[in-house]
Write a protein that holds these residues in place. Sequence first.
Motif, PDB file in Angstrom:
ATOM      1  N   GLN A 188      16.848  -6.108   0.140  1.00  0.00           N
ATOM      2  CA  GLN A 188      15.726  -6.999  -0.119  1.00  0.00           C
ATOM      3  C   GLN A 188      15.974  -8.387   0.468  1.00  0.00           C
ATOM      4  O   GLN A 188      15.047  -9.023   0.962  1.00  0.00           O
ATOM      5  N   SER A 244      10.263  -2.987   0.050  1.00  0.00           N
ATOM      6  CA  SER A 244      11.102  -4.111  -0.376  1.00  0.00           C
ATOM      7  C   SER A 244      10.273  -5.379  -0.534  1.00  0.00           C
ATOM      8  O   SER A 244      10.499  -6.176  -1.446  1.00  0.00           O
ATOM      9  N   ALA A 282       8.649  -5.464  -3.805  1.00  0.00           N
ATOM     10  CA  ALA A 282       9.598  -5.872  -4.844  1.00  0.00           C
ATOM     11  C   ALA A 282       9.821  -7.382  -4.818  1.00  0.00           C
ATOM     12  O   ALA A 282       9.930  -8.028  -5.859  1.00  0.00           O
ATOM     13  N   SER A 332       6.939  -9.111  -6.493  1.00  0.00           N
ATOM     14  CA  SER A 332       7.001  -9.067  -7.957  1.00  0.00           C
ATOM     15  C   SER A 332       7.990 -10.083  -8.518  1.00  0.00           C
ATOM     16  O   SER A 332       7.902 -10.469  -9.673  1.00  0.00           O
ATOM     17  N   ARG A 333       8.942 -10.524  -7.685  1.00  0.00           N
ATOM     18  CA  ARG A 333       9.915 -11.521  -8.108  1.00  0.00           C
ATOM     19  C   ARG A 333       9.487 -12.940  -7.763  1.00  0.00           C
ATOM     20  O   ARG A 333      10.206 -13.892  -8.017  1.00  0.00           O
ATOM     21  N   ASN A 368      11.055   4.231 -10.933  1.00  0.00           N
ATOM     22  CA  ASN A 368      11.995   3.329 -10.276  1.00  0.00           C
ATOM     23  C   ASN A 368      12.181   3.768  -8.830  1.00  0.00           C
ATOM     24  O   ASN A 368      12.502   4.921  -8.550  1.00  0.00           O
ATOM     25  N   GLU A 385       3.928   2.069  -2.514  1.00  0.00           N
ATOM     26  CA  GLU A 385       3.557   0.697  -2.162  1.00  0.00           C
ATOM     27  C   GLU A 385       2.044   0.505  -2.168  1.00  0.00           C
ATOM     28  O   GLU A 385       1.530  -0.512  -2.649  1.00  0.00           O
ATOM     29  N   GLN A 395       0.614   0.213  -5.820  1.00  0.00           N
ATOM     30  CA  GLN A 395       0.983  -0.923  -6.665  1.00  0.00           C
ATOM     31  C   GLN A 395      -0.105  -1.985  -6.797  1.00  0.00           C
ATOM     32  O   GLN A 395      -0.357  -2.466  -7.909  1.00  0.00           O
TER      33      GLN A 395
END
Length: 235
Positions: A9, A35, A38, A41-42, A191, A225, A228
């Motif tokens: 990532q 990635s 992800a 989302s962070r 996951n 992906e 989401q």
Amino acid sequence: MNAPVNDRQVEVLRWIADGCPSGQWAEGENAPKISAAALKSRGLATVTGHGKTWTATITDTGKYYLEHGAYPPGAELAATIVPANRVRRSTMPGLDLSEGASATLAEAKVLIKRLQSEGPVIFADPDESIRARYRRILHACRTHQLVPAGQELRFTGRSSGDIVIMLSTGSPADATKWDRIRTTTRKVTTNLVELRSALESTSILQAVTEGVRPRAIEVVLGLVEELQPHGLRLG
């Protein structure tokens, strides 16, 4: 959400910071987009569009992470709790600390009220820090006797899978509902790391020829992906 960022990532984050130049990844490879989702989302990147219109941009938080290898000081861990009958993103209500209660006790009170008004809630595939947080919250619920009379607090996802929390009256209908929830969370994973491992190591794709199988895996993860942004997950 200030969840851990793995080496892959970080590599994708640097690629996004460089303006997503072509040639770094194999043509048609979906792993960077997964990635990037992800990272979004962070709070480290923004992602818009799909297919040929797909674009990603690094955020100020992402720039800080690349420079320091950590999130900015004071970055808060966002909790995502979703109704069990529909997986969607939402945030915990503001905590009421007017009675001088600890943050954990306040969160426990909020959780009980939400369970009473909305029914079972799901926290989708959290990291270990959030699992530990909810173990503390549930302990506070029991220690401070916050569970309504005649009901019991049910919880699964202590160490893996989705966290699912439910208030039960002990009725046959509630028992059946809980058995279904518990069985599903134990047998199904959303996951990405575990999903890739399952696709690579089990017989799920046995009917696909070995030469094509890596591409089939990327197609499935690419579908993850695409789902989401619509609040859906593949498991």
